[in-house]
Scaffold this active site. Structure first.
Site, PDB file in Angstrom:
ATOM      1  N   LEU A  39       0.816  -1.220   0.000  1.00  0.00           N
ATOM      2  CA  LEU A  39       0.000   0.000   0.000  1.00  0.00           C
ATOM      3  C   LEU A  39       0.847   1.267   0.000  1.00  0.00           C
ATOM      4  O   LEU A  39       1.840   1.354   0.721  1.00  0.00           O
ATOM      5  CB  LEU A  39      -0.915  -0.002   1.232  1.00  0.00           C
ATOM      6  CG  LEU A  39      -1.771   1.246   1.460  1.00  0.00           C
ATOM      7  CD1 LEU A  39      -3.177   0.863   1.909  1.00  0.00           C
ATOM      8  CD2 LEU A  39      -1.139   2.181   2.481  1.00  0.00           C
ATOM      9  N   LEU A  40       0.456   2.209  -0.813  1.00  0.00           N
ATOM     10  CA  LEU A  40       1.083   3.547  -0.850  1.00  0.00           C
ATOM     11  C   LEU A  40       0.088   4.527  -0.253  1.00  0.00           C
ATOM     12  O   LEU A  40      -1.100   4.447  -0.543  1.00  0.00           O
ATOM     13  CB  LEU A  40       1.404   3.896  -2.300  1.00  0.00           C
ATOM     14  CG  LEU A  40       1.740   5.335  -2.716  1.00  0.00           C
ATOM     15  CD1 LEU A  40       2.563   5.299  -4.014  1.00  0.00           C
ATOM     16  CD2 LEU A  40       0.521   6.227  -2.923  1.00  0.00           C
ATOM     17  N   ASN A  41       0.585   5.456   0.589  1.00  0.00           N
ATOM     18  CA  ASN A  41      -0.259   6.628   0.883  1.00  0.00           C
ATOM     19  C   ASN A  41       0.533   7.916   0.688  1.00  0.00           C
ATOM     20  O   ASN A  41       1.032   8.107  -0.441  1.00  0.00           O
ATOM     21  CB  ASN A  41      -1.076   6.497   2.167  1.00  0.00           C
ATOM     22  CG  ASN A  41      -0.349   6.244   3.459  1.00  0.00           C
ATOM     23  OD1 ASN A  41       0.413   5.308   3.576  1.00  0.00           O
ATOM     24  ND2 ASN A  41      -0.604   7.071   4.453  1.00  0.00           N
ATOM     25  N   ASP A  42       0.641   8.784   1.642  1.00  0.00           N
ATOM     26  CA  ASP A  42       1.102  10.161   1.409  1.00  0.00           C
ATOM     27  C   ASP A  42       2.452  10.288   0.684  1.00  0.00           C
ATOM     28  O   ASP A  42       3.397   9.567   1.022  1.00  0.00           O
ATOM     29  CB  ASP A  42       1.296  10.887   2.748  1.00  0.00           C
ATOM     30  CG  ASP A  42       0.166  10.659   3.719  1.00  0.00           C
ATOM     31  OD1 ASP A  42      -0.839  10.051   3.338  1.00  0.00           O
ATOM     32  OD2 ASP A  42       0.304  11.088   4.880  1.00  0.00           O
ATOM     33  N   GLN A  58       4.681   7.104   1.763  1.00  0.00           N
ATOM     34  CA  GLN A  58       4.310   6.214   2.855  1.00  0.00           C
ATOM     35  C   GLN A  58       4.040   4.849   2.254  1.00  0.00           C
ATOM     36  O   GLN A  58       3.287   4.716   1.284  1.00  0.00           O
ATOM     37  CB  GLN A  58       3.036   6.736   3.534  1.00  0.00           C
ATOM     38  CG  GLN A  58       3.258   7.897   4.451  1.00  0.00           C
ATOM     39  CD  GLN A  58       3.830   7.456   5.782  1.00  0.00           C
ATOM     40  OE1 GLN A  58       3.142   6.915   6.616  1.00  0.00           O
ATOM     41  NE2 GLN A  58       5.113   7.698   5.974  1.00  0.00           N
ATOM     42  N   TYR A 101       5.968   7.664  10.116  1.00  0.00           N
ATOM     43  CA  TYR A 101       4.847   8.381   9.518  1.00  0.00           C
ATOM     44  C   TYR A 101       5.345   9.575   8.695  1.00  0.00           C
ATOM     45  O   TYR A 101       6.539   9.835   8.603  1.00  0.00           O
ATOM     46  CB  TYR A 101       3.879   8.826  10.623  1.00  0.00           C
ATOM     47  CG  TYR A 101       2.832   7.776  10.951  1.00  0.00           C
ATOM     48  CD1 TYR A 101       2.970   6.456  10.519  1.00  0.00           C
ATOM     49  CD2 TYR A 101       1.701   8.097  11.692  1.00  0.00           C
ATOM     50  CE1 TYR A 101       2.007   5.495  10.813  1.00  0.00           C
ATOM     51  CE2 TYR A 101       0.728   7.149  11.994  1.00  0.00           C
ATOM     52  CZ  TYR A 101       0.888   5.856  11.556  1.00  0.00           C
ATOM     53  OH  TYR A 101      -0.073   4.928  11.854  1.00  0.00           O
ATOM     54  N   SER A 102       4.388  10.331   8.164  1.00  0.00           N
ATOM     55  CA  SER A 102       4.698  11.341   7.140  1.00  0.00           C
ATOM     56  C   SER A 102       5.608  12.454   7.620  1.00  0.00           C
ATOM     57  O   SER A 102       5.668  12.762   8.814  1.00  0.00           O
ATOM     58  CB  SER A 102       3.400  11.951   6.617  1.00  0.00           C
ATOM     59  OG  SER A 102       2.788  11.014   5.788  1.00  0.00           O
ATOM     60  N   ARG A 163       1.540  15.174  14.331  1.00  0.00           N
ATOM     61  CA  ARG A 163       2.405  14.522  13.326  1.00  0.00           C
ATOM     62  C   ARG A 163       2.576  15.341  12.047  1.00  0.00           C
ATOM     63  O   ARG A 163       2.004  16.385  11.878  1.00  0.00           O
ATOM     64  CB  ARG A 163       1.827  13.157  12.976  1.00  0.00           C
ATOM     65  CG  ARG A 163       0.383  13.182  12.469  1.00  0.00           C
ATOM     66  CD  ARG A 163      -0.087  11.772  12.113  1.00  0.00           C
ATOM     67  NE  ARG A 163      -1.509  11.714  11.827  1.00  0.00           N
ATOM     68  CZ  ARG A 163      -2.440  11.416  12.722  1.00  0.00           C
ATOM     69  NH1 ARG A 163      -2.126  11.132  13.956  1.00  0.00           N
ATOM     70  NH2 ARG A 163      -3.714  11.418  12.376  1.00  0.00           N
ATOM     71  N   GLU A 222      -4.386  17.064   9.434  1.00  0.00           N
ATOM     72  CA  GLU A 222      -3.189  16.305   9.077  1.00  0.00           C
ATOM     73  C   GLU A 222      -2.402  17.035   7.991  1.00  0.00           C
ATOM     74  O   GLU A 222      -2.914  17.914   7.299  1.00  0.00           O
ATOM     75  CB  GLU A 222      -3.581  14.925   8.534  1.00  0.00           C
ATOM     76  CG  GLU A 222      -4.275  14.021   9.534  1.00  0.00           C
ATOM     77  CD  GLU A 222      -4.449  12.602   8.992  1.00  0.00           C
ATOM     78  OE1 GLU A 222      -4.104  11.660   9.703  1.00  0.00           O
ATOM     79  OE2 GLU A 222      -4.937  12.431   7.863  1.00  0.00           O
TER      80      GLU A 222
HETATM   81  C1  FRU Z   1      -2.379  10.884   6.218  1.00  0.00           C
HETATM   82  C2  FRU Z   1      -1.747  10.161   7.403  1.00  0.00           C
HETATM   83  C3  FRU Z   1      -0.725  11.053   8.115  1.00  0.00           C
HETATM   84  C4  FRU Z   1       0.178  10.034   8.750  1.00  0.00           C
HETATM   85  C5  FRU Z   1       0.242   8.968   7.686  1.00  0.00           C
HETATM   86  C6  FRU Z   1       0.417   7.579   8.199  1.00  0.00           C
HETATM   87  O1  FRU Z   1      -2.860  10.014   5.249  1.00  0.00           O
HETATM   88  O2  FRU Z   1      -2.734   9.721   8.305  1.00  0.00           O
HETATM   89  O3  FRU Z   1      -1.287  11.960   9.019  1.00  0.00           O
HETATM   90  O4  FRU Z   1       1.427  10.556   9.038  1.00  0.00           O
HETATM   91  O5  FRU Z   1      -0.981   9.042   6.981  1.00  0.00           O
HETATM   92  O6  FRU Z   1       0.593   6.671   7.149  1.00  0.00           O
END
Ligand code: FRU
Length: 490
Positions: A39-42, A58, A101-102, A163, A222
């Site tokens: 999985l990819l996020n930020d 992420q 985290y980010s 964060r 966030e």
């Molecule tokens: C946003 C978030 C950030 C956090 C990260 C964790 O999508 O919730 O606030 O640092 O993803 O993966």
């Protein structure tokens, strides 16, 4: 360190094991950044350093859920061709035991300095958040700071939802924004200051829910970002918990911006109202950096927290990043357009001019596909209604519908009939104009629709069948003038 090596090796093994299946997925993008596996996020740590754009994301390598987060690392000279630098950060230390985290990155004394949040679930199952630093001399090998964490806890009056450090330099001092939540469950952005990047002090509250002229705007903010364009400051943030209002705030969480002026002494920002950055379905946690030509470039996550049901799951990967976008400010409004470099991706061209769409639904010869850039320029008169179906099946039962009505000035993207899993409709009002220009990027399972040179953007994932590749133009009970249509295969 052994631990670190183990964590890296197991992530790399996961790539080797699953890459064949991941890459066999029809929905894999051709020209977007997607995770090798998992999985990819930020987008994270986006910085121009020693001739390269460095971009991290992420990453949860071991499943398509939000598990133990790593940073994956890429670099590029042109925002088009990306070199894989593989694992960037791994959660190897006590202060990041439940994920790196980010965060962001800057250049400092010929080094790349990275700032991120160490996420910890303590033995009672409670969250702890630690702000951390890492550095790299060559932009490849990254070392965590021995003195981590550099901010050991949230200030009094705030919860551990604290964060996503975004750091920049201003007048010989360093500043850091952090996303935060008060004990009363109000979202905030906080400003910190440092002389040396290691010792940080709280300056104040930049903005938040129920303060600074804002109404109730959610329980957590966030991924903040702040930069100036001309004499204005722009604050980007992702509030969670804003109530939907008619056509606004229809997604689970929001990504938007304020324009105004930050007071660096108090931390408070005087600003106007909150505006959504993107009008589509999947756009979150954007991050920007300034590049060598002083352009403000932004990437977003083409996803949404808690949206974990997508067909790519069966192929071992989930989500992707948006295309890069150059940000410009016209008065108080941000405009977004893709950088010129993306033209390198253009292959074959089809083009037509002066087409009348007269009370009918029609196709244009050779306007067809699933991986393309499509540019459409219409003349708009009063009381007109224009429809465009993308990724349309031969029997016309599957399609993503775009519509613009000059009676209401509403632009609509409807994915009710787009394909598997995702549905719904999103809308926004355009400025009144006698032209409508659309620049549309289609990449297998995504659409990014830039309207009137970046006035608005709709970003979304769709999961149509492979065969659904038609483009249809619709003018019902009226005549529409399509001045020019150009399609580039990518
Ligand atoms: C946003 C978030 C950030 C956090 C990260 C964790 O999508 O919730 O606030 O640092 O993803 O993966």
């Amino acid at each position: 360190m052994i631990e670190e090596k183990k964590l890296i090796d197991s992530a790399l093994e996961e790539i080797d094991k699953k890459i064949g299946v991941v890459e066999s997925d029809y929905y894999r993008p051709v020209f977007h950044i997607a995770p090798k596996v998992g999985l990819l996020n930020d987008p994270n740590g986006f910085v121009f350093f020693n001739g390269y754009y460095h971009l991290f994301y992420q990453w949860h390598p071991f499943s398509t859920n939000h598990g133990l987060k790593y940073w994956y690392h890429l670099r590029s000279k042109d925002l088009v061709n990306w070199e894989d630098l593989r694992v960037g950060l791994v959660p190897a230390n006590w202060y990041e035991s439940h994920g790196c985290y980010s965060g962001s990155a800057i250049e400092y004394n010929d080094e790349m300095r990275i700032f991120y949040t160490g996420n910890v679930k303590n033995s009672e199952g409670n969250r702890e958040s630690y702000q951390c630093m890492a550095s790299s001399k060559d932009g490849i090998n990254i070392e965590k700071n021995m003195q981590n964490p550099i901010i050991k806890s949230q200030p009094k009056g705030y919860t551990a939802h604290f964060r996503d450090p975004k750091v920049w330099k201003e007048n010989n001092l360093f500043y850091m924004l952090l996303g935060a939540q008060t004990d009363d469950l109000e979202g905030r952005v906080l400003l910190y200051r440092s002389e040396n990047l290691r010792d940080w002090e709280l300056v104040g509250v930049v903005s938040g829910s129920n303060i600074n002229g804002n109404k109730a705007m959610g329980y957590m903010w966030e991924c903040p970002d702040l930069f100036s364009i001309g004499d204005k400051d722009v604050l980007i943030t992702c509030p969670q918990g804003i109530k939907e209002q008619d056509i606004l705030y229809n997604n689970r969480y929001q990504a938007g911006y304020f324009t105004g002026k930050l007071d660096y002494r108090t931390g408070a920002m005087e600003h106007g109202s909150f505006n959504e950055l993107d009008r589509g379905f999947e756009f979150y946690a954007p991050q920007s950096c300034e590049d060598y030509s002083s352009r403000r470039v932004m990437y977003g996550w083409m996803g949404m927290p808690e949206e974990e049901e997508q067909p790519t799951k069966d192929f071992g990967w989930m989500h992707m990043l948006t295309l890069p976008r150059i940000l410009e400010l016209k008065e108080e409004k941000l405009y977004q357009r893709v950088p010129k470099e993306l033209e390198k991706l253009r292959k074959e061209k089809v083009s037509v001019e002066n087409v009348d769409i007269n009370n009918c639904e029609m196709t244009l010869e050779n306007f067809y596909g699933d991986v393309y850039e499509l540019i459409l320029e219409f003349d708009i008169e009063e009381s007109q209604d224009i429809g465009i179906k993308l990724r349309c099946s031969a029997d016309d039962s599957e399609y993503t519908l775009l519509n613009f009505s000059s009676k209401t000035n509403l632009f609509t993207v409807d994915r009710t009939s787009s394909g598997k899993y995702l549905g719904g409709k999103r809308q926004c009002k355009l400025n009144i104009s006698n032209k409508l220009k659309l620049q549309i990027f289609s990449d297998r399972s995504s659409l990014e629709i830039f309207i009137n040179d970046g006035e608005e953007v709709f970003t979304l994932r769709i999961f149509p069948s492979i065969e659904s590749k038609n483009i249809r133009f619709i003018a019902k009970d009226n005549k529409v003038q399509l001045n020019k249509a150009t399609l580039w295969t990518y």
